[in-house]
Design an enzyme around this catalytic site. Structure first.
Site: not given
Lengths: 388, 395
Positions: B71-72, B237, B325
């Site tokens: 998400g960050t 990748t 976080c």
């Protein structure tokens, strides 16, 4: 049909022990390592152990390892991080023309942000001349980025000399070591690097995880902004299973590296001489000795590399023409062109990269079918007919 | 010991079905999806399938999904990438004051690059006023970013109303839907947004998986430069196992969403009702109704949230004081301060986020164990002593 995988530079299979180490962190030990209660602390402990294993593989201190989502992020982070944190000191970047696109495209982006970039040429073997670094470097140079070994042609660069020159000029030295970590000895102090990118899935670890080595004291702006993870250097909930997998892969490859490099060098040399001897009008790309133990890259004149690949694929053999990251683009490799390889030859390039699962029998099989495929394709080739 | 996990906003456990779906891609199907040979084929097909599933979860088209590492990254990509894609138009960005740090700190980075950022305040429930967004918009505004719901207080924002304004003014609108995608219905067309972030670890998918949805035709600059993966929009990748897991989690979330909401909402409501009833001086934070089904957040006055967490942890209860976080930073939450709460009150924040494994017995356990812990902490609190002495309240 037995399938033969010879594209280890694109990606390696995840080692079964790596998968086994990761599995508990998907479900029962699923905690977020940034939380302070026991679920989180269990995950935190495992993450720190993995950090130690990764640090040990490259001779770094634990706190110098910053986990990322892969080699591309590490490269982006290193270059943008130095550039944006040191704008007061200069605006110049030096790199080579044969870098991975993760470095080259980041340099192009930094050019749009007002930085000047010097792209150093390479010789016919793909080697950067340290003297060219000396000539290009100025007091305004912030960072020199030269890859440890090239992913397409396997050439290993003289990093020790280049980093020495870089440091004398007061700049930082970064290397993209995605192709070397876990394959040949990498020691950050011996190489003299300040920043080093690595990727787990090139050394039998999982995809989606990598690391940037950041030498203590390096001034670096963070790249992914947000939470306080990785000591504020890389935001985002830690990919705990990925990190555990990278740690385990580092541990395994560290133990096996020397034997494996020796074994693969033998197989590599057999394949190189076998191709050059059994098919005419072929040439080796990259350096004859200063090359990765697992890399074979040849140009086969008068044929398209893609056609050979498809025919090999029908035989159950999987190789590539170069970097997987640009294989969808069908352009001639920027690396081969930089070594002075003419475009038609560059389009006839073929890369075999070997690994833990590769056996001598597999290489024998390649040598048994490749000459026939090339002969068939050349018989149909307008390139050859035009030659008269 | 009883273990009760009530921190599903920090991360959710991986569902066994998701794990099963991922395993082949950690084993025999290990190819690089960019490879042209058949080792790459299996991986590529898996990516396509996952892309369709994630698109299905939010009502987007598969080609509008860009896979990221979390998400960050999605938020960094959206905020920086959308803002920088329109240099001719201007350098002004509007965000809300309670955005996740991955949005706020990206905006701060934009400031270093010469952008100006307006922070729109919220009311005491954490709601953004669409009129305030409209007022903050200038002719040189290139991006508005307001989250769909806040993970710390659970408040669901009036994204649809804000989108009506941005659409009219033709300004790209990004929403951080990390707290909502996979949890409550999210439909990009209905919301009317131009870009949307989501993360797998929030809805029983793997860590290290995320996506950014960008509406077709909306210009965005790349964040990760490199190969031509993800249509040239994100180098690197592809993390195939994680993407497959994200796809599976999305599929399951879409199929089971109603049932999950029905399971969580009454448990949440019970906590919100009964915790303040059994402990004095507890404030419910966030909106009373427009809130995430699993989110019950409080401020317990006269104590330190961290001490409360440690003592709850010693009873086997895992909760948090806010965003994981920032839990190591030990600062009062910017979200709680934005609600108008004092530093002292914000320090006593405690956040319960319920998940699929939460049962009524877990709520019982919390309601039984928490009041004596709070009592004990208050006995040691100089603030509480001062308060009871002043005779302003107490029991």
């Amino acid at each position: 049909m037995r399938r033969i995988y010879l594209d280890y530079a694109a990606t390696t299979p995840t080692h079964p022990d790596v998968v086994a180490a990761m599995l508990p962190y998907f479900t029962e030990n699923f905690g977020n390592p940034s939380t302070i209660y026991s679920y989180g602390q269990e995950a935190r402990g495992a993450v720190e152990e993995a950090r130690t294993s990764v640090a040990a593989l490259i001779g770094a201190a634990d706190e110098e390892i910053c986990f990322t989502s892969g080699g591309t992020e590490s490269d982006n982070y290193a270059l943008c991080g130095v550039a944006f944190a040191n704008e007061d000191r200069g605006n110049h970047i030096i790199t080579s023309v044969i870098e991975h696109h993760a470095v080259l495209e980041t340099c192009k982006f930094l050019e749009t942000r007002g930085f000047g970039v010097t792209y150093l040429p390479v010789d016919k073997y793909g080697l950067v001349d340290p003297d060219d670094v000396r000539k290009a470097i100025t007091p305004r140079t912030l960072i020199v980025s030269v890859m440890h070994a090239n992913n397409e042609v396997g050439t290993i660069q003289p990093l020790e000399e280049i980093s020495k020159i870089t440091h004398e000029a007061g700049a930082y030295f970064h290397t993209d070591a995605v192709q070397t970590v876990g394959h040949i000895p990498v020691d950050v102090d011996k190489l003299g690097v300040d920043l080093l990118s690595m990727s787990a899935h090139k050394l039998y670890g999982p995809k989606g995880i990598g690391a940037l080595y950041i030498r203590k004291g390096t001034r670096l702006a963070s790249f992914l902004h947000g939470g306080e993870q990785e000591k504020g250097r890389r935001a985002g909930t830690e990919n705990v299973p990925g990190i555990i997998g990278l740690g385990k892969a580092a541990e395994i490859t560290r133990a096996e590296l020397e034997c494996e490099a020796l074994r693969l060098t033998g197989i590599r040399n057999k394949l190189i001489s076998g191709i050059l001897e059994s098919i005419d009008n072929t040439s080796l790309n990259g350096h004859p000795d200063r090359r990765l133990p697992n890399n074979v890259n040849v140009s086969i004149n008068f044929v398209e590399g893609e056609s050979i690949l498809l025919n090999l694929d029908l035989e159950g053999i999987c190789a590539s023409t170069g970097s997987a990251c640009s294989s969808g683009s069908l352009e001639a490799s920027h690396v081969l062109l930089a070594t002075g390889c003419p475009p038609p030859l560059a389009r006839g390039s073929l890369r075999f990269t070997m690994g833990r699962g590769t056996t001598e029998q597999e290489v024998d099989r390649v040598l048994a079918v490749l000459p026939g495929i090339v002969a068939r394709l050349r018989a149909m080739s307008p390139l050859l007919k035009n030659r008269g | 010991m009883t273990r009760v996990y009530l921190d599903n906003a920090a991360t959710t456990p991986l569902l066994p079905e998701v794990r099963e779906a991922m395993l082949p891609y950690l084993g025999e199907i290990f190819g690089n999806p960019s490879s042209l040979h058949d080792w790459g084929d299996g991986a590529r097909e898996a990516l396509d399938e996952a892309r369709a599933r994630v698109a299905g979860l939010i009502g987007g088209s598969p080609e509008e999904i860009i896979f990221t590492s979390c998400g960050t990254e999605s938020n960094n990509f959206a905020v920086k990438g959308l803002a920088m894609a329109q240099p001719a138009r201007g350098k002004h960005v509007v965000v809300s004051a309670i955005e996740h740090f991955s949005v706020l700190h990206s905006a701060r980075t934009l400031e270093k690059w010469g952008f100006q950022v307006s922070e729109v305040p919220v009311d005491k429930y954490g709601l953004v006023d669409p009129a305030a967004v409209k007022k903050a918009i200038r002719p040189d505004t290139v991006l508005v970013s307001v989250m769909h719901a806040n993970g710390e207080i659970g408040t669901i924002e009036p994204v649809k109303e804000i989108a009506r304004i941005t659409r009219e003014l033709k300004i790209p609108f990004h929403t951080d839907a990390v707290a909502t995608a996979g949890t409550i219905p999210v439909d990009v067309k209905e919301l009317g947004v131009d870009a949307l972030s989501l993360a797998g670890s929030q809805f029983y998918g793997p860590k290290g998986s995320g996506a950014l949805w960008v509406k077709k035709g909306v210009r965005i600059m790349t964040l990760l430069d490199g190969g031509i993966q993800e249509g040239g929009r994100r180098g690197g990748t592809e993390n195939v196992p994680a993407i497959v897991g994200l796809g599976k989690a999305a599929e399951l979330a879409a199929a089971r969403m109603d049932a999950r909401i029905k399971q969580l909402t009454p448990l949440r409501d019970r906590l919100i009702r009964e915790l303040p009833a059994s402990i004095d001086h507890v404030i419910v934070t966030g909106h009373p109704r427009d809130r995430l089904p699993g989110n019950a957040s409080f401020c317990v006055e006269f104590i330190e949230g961290e001490s409360l967490l440690m003592l709850l942890n010693s009873r086997g209860i895992a909760v948090s004081s806010g965003s994981a976080c920032t839990s190591r930073a030990l600062k009062a939450s910017h979200v709680l301060l934005a609600l108008g709460l004092s530093h002292a009150i914000a320090q006593g924040s405690v956040l319960f986020t319920l998940g699929l494994e939460t049962a009524a017995a877990d709520i019982d356990y919390v309601l039984e164990n928490m009041p004596p812990i709070v009592d004990r902490l208050r006995q040691m609190s100089p603030l509480y002593a001062k308060f009871t002495k002043s005779g302003k309240g107490g029991k």
